[in-house]
Write a protein that holds these residues in place. Sequence first.
Motif, short mmCIF file in Angstrom:
data_model
loop_
_atom_site.label_atom_id
_atom_site.label_comp_id
_atom_site.label_asym_id
_atom_site.label_seq_id
_atom_site.Cartn_x
_atom_site.Cartn_y
_atom_site.Cartn_z
N ILE A 69 0.84 -1.19 0.00
CA ILE A 69 0.00 0.00 0.00
C ILE A 69 0.88 1.24 0.00
O ILE A 69 2.04 1.21 0.41
CB ILE A 69 -0.97 0.03 1.20
CG1 ILE A 69 -0.20 0.04 2.54
CG2 ILE A 69 -1.91 -1.17 1.14
CD1 ILE A 69 -1.10 0.18 3.76
N LEU A 70 0.30 2.33 -0.46
CA LEU A 70 1.01 3.60 -0.57
C LEU A 70 -0.01 4.72 -0.47
O LEU A 70 -1.15 4.58 -0.93
CB LEU A 70 1.73 3.68 -1.92
CG LEU A 70 2.47 4.98 -2.24
CD1 LEU A 70 3.70 5.14 -1.34
CD2 LEU A 70 2.89 5.01 -3.71
N LEU B 257 5.10 -1.34 7.55
CA LEU B 257 4.48 -0.07 7.18
C LEU B 257 5.39 1.06 7.66
O LEU B 257 5.78 1.10 8.83
CB LEU B 257 3.09 0.07 7.83
CG LEU B 257 2.29 1.31 7.38
CD1 LEU B 257 2.00 1.24 5.88
CD2 LEU B 257 0.99 1.43 8.16
N TYR B 258 5.72 1.96 6.74
CA TYR B 258 6.63 3.06 7.03
C TYR B 258 5.89 4.38 6.88
O TYR B 258 5.02 4.53 6.02
CB TYR B 258 7.84 3.02 6.09
CG TYR B 258 8.60 1.73 6.19
CD1 TYR B 258 9.62 1.58 7.13
CD2 TYR B 258 8.29 0.65 5.37
CE1 TYR B 258 10.31 0.38 7.25
CE2 TYR B 258 8.98 -0.54 5.48
CZ TYR B 258 9.98 -0.67 6.42
OH TYR B 258 10.65 -1.86 6.54
N PHE C 105 2.83 7.36 3.64
CA PHE C 105 3.00 6.00 4.19
C PHE C 105 3.22 5.03 3.03
O PHE C 105 2.78 5.29 1.89
CB PHE C 105 1.77 5.59 5.02
CG PHE C 105 0.49 5.48 4.23
CD1 PHE C 105 0.15 4.32 3.54
CD2 PHE C 105 -0.40 6.56 4.17
CE1 PHE C 105 -1.03 4.22 2.82
CE2 PHE C 105 -1.58 6.49 3.45
CZ PHE C 105 -1.90 5.31 2.77
N ALA C 106 3.92 3.94 3.33
CA ALA C 106 4.22 2.94 2.29
C ALA C 106 4.59 1.62 2.94
O ALA C 106 5.14 1.59 4.05
CB ALA C 106 5.36 3.42 1.40
N SER C 107 4.32 0.54 2.23
CA SER C 107 4.75 -0.79 2.68
C SER C 107 6.24 -0.97 2.53
O SER C 107 6.83 -1.84 3.19
CB SER C 107 4.03 -1.89 1.87
OG SER C 107 2.64 -1.86 2.08
N PRO D 137 9.60 3.15 10.75
CA PRO D 137 8.61 2.08 10.71
C PRO D 137 7.58 2.26 11.81
O PRO D 137 7.93 2.59 12.95
CB PRO D 137 9.45 0.82 10.95
CG PRO D 137 10.62 1.31 11.75
CD PRO D 137 10.90 2.70 11.29
N LEU D 138 6.32 2.09 11.47
CA LEU D 138 5.30 2.09 12.51
C LEU D 138 5.52 0.87 13.39
O LEU D 138 5.69 -0.25 12.90
CB LEU D 138 3.91 2.04 11.87
CG LEU D 138 2.72 2.07 12.85
CD1 LEU D 138 2.71 3.35 13.66
CD2 LEU D 138 1.41 1.92 12.07
#
Length: 635
Positions: free
Chosen positions: A4-5, A145-146, A156-158, A199-200
């Motif tokens: 995801i993005l 998830l970042y 946000f992005a994977s 990173p979350l």
Amino acid sequence: MSAILGCVHFDGAPVDPPGFLAALSALDHYGNHGTSSAFLEGCAFGHQRLDVTPAAAFENQPLEEEGIILVADAILDNREALCDQLGIERRFRDTLPDSRLILLAYRRWGRDCVRRLLGDFAFALWDAHERSLLCARDHIGARPLYCLRQGDRFYFASDQRAFKAWPGLSLAIDESSVAAFLVAPGYCHTLSFFRDAYPLAAGCALRVDRHGLTMDTYWSPEEAVSVRYARREDYAEHFRELLMRAVGDRLDVTTKVASHLSGGLDSSGVTVLASQLLQAQGRRLDSCYAWSPPVSSRYPLPGAGRRDEREVIERICRQEALECHFGHTTGADFLAYLERDMAVDGNVDVFEELGVMRVAEKRGARVMLSGWGGDESATFDIRGYPGYLLTHGHWWKLLRLTREAAGGIRRPRMMARFLWQQGIVPCLPDSLFARYTPYGDPGGSSPLYRQALIERFPEALSMRGPAWRLYPDPMRVQSLLLRHGHLGSRMSTWAHWSAEYGLIYRYPLTDRRLLEFTLGLPPDLLWERGQPRRLYRDAIGQRLPPGLGKNDSANEKKRMVIREECWRLLALAAERQVFHAPCKWLDMASFRARLAQAPQGSMTANDLSDFVALCSAVRAWHLWRIYMTSTEDQF
């Protein structure tokens, strides 16, 4: 699974579609079943789709409904329970994708919905009514998830490769993280090498609006409740039910399933249970994979009286009619790993898994089951238990445990050593524990960083210390291990690597229901009848062959050979002036001298410590070449 993005411009500025799509295309290798995106006022969301579950075929992300938009990388393991709680009719459940379930859960419970989700997930949800974004990651960090915030804009992005590919997005290296890595690489599991990105954390939900960020830890191992039954058999029965459910839920896929198999308790239990559950469905486990080398003249079986995990692997494969693929990685593979971009890959030393992924892809496997995380959950050993017995006055139990663990009363030195290291040292204050700990510093004894770097970031030195901290409380030790970051760090790295091969990894032994059960068990179940992990063995029953355990001397020998080969290759590269360019983070004279010191024979313990520091330096050198060559001298 998928990727995801997204981005939200809280200043209301429109998102540039070409720039967003360029970033999304950097994640194309995640989306074997399609790419999609959506642009709204001041925000954009993208999804790379990979279908592995029956419900995934009905995904249509980004999912939009009445002012809410969602993108999710998720496999939920409690779909039926969620459907029951949400009142969804059975005739609709099979075609209801996980993203839709998450959205419905949010509409029912708001941000608290994450507490009700079980499985591997990372998602982002924009609520236009509240003008807020909710980002969440599963309890253990199985899916990455970042996050990145610059001014009034949040991204946000994977995978951080998307941030790198985003036109106009500024990514600067955080040199304090580099300093921490060079000083103590074994402690950098949760660090980000990018200044504004991070990173979350696992088990956390992040709410973002124009006023700032609010972090909520929705799951913590310390909050597990005690589990107490009248009979020991009840513990074993409940354990068995949870193990079967944890493995079984991860078999609800439409693709070939493979598994790790090391001969230890964790992977062996997962492999055997998966094989038998699949057989009951008329399916079969495709194959299993070990890092150990195949039996050969170079790596023979040890002979009578000595155990070897490959013999256990052979027995399991024979019992379950499985084919095992053994490790064939080389020093060249290790060298290629050291050259990768650790800012986006992560800094975990698990390069041997790349060989597993290559073979699994060729065989058409799309799901890999791993026992990773079992040592912190289902097969947690006695760490903290001797100290617990000591501080609670259970002298006889402690003496009996010491005698059994040391190999008998005729080995008084071994008994004294065990009692000191496992019983007394955990009770010491931090300063004395660091002095007497049996767990050494994993960073290497001869670091190669430049002193000027550490003078700029002296806080890096405070990170160095024992690999683990023990306390006289098993649950506290187990909780610390679960929060250490090494589990999610490896899972993130494997998620990034495996996307290149169309694979996803699933970890049954980190199932949240199973974790909460094992965290709540009475300490006295950690050691029974002269064995640790007895309850796990009894829960699985007669499915496992005898002789299980960590008996991987051949694998350790292979790893040492790989390190020797890699060091020699590094020395040859240095001779060819590959490392001639300076790196301002390193003491280049010491670095080049270490490169040239490749052992001509077998590695000694001192050589290994030097090699650990050398590997960290090589990775830092490549990081400098990728990101810092155009920067001015700041030293």
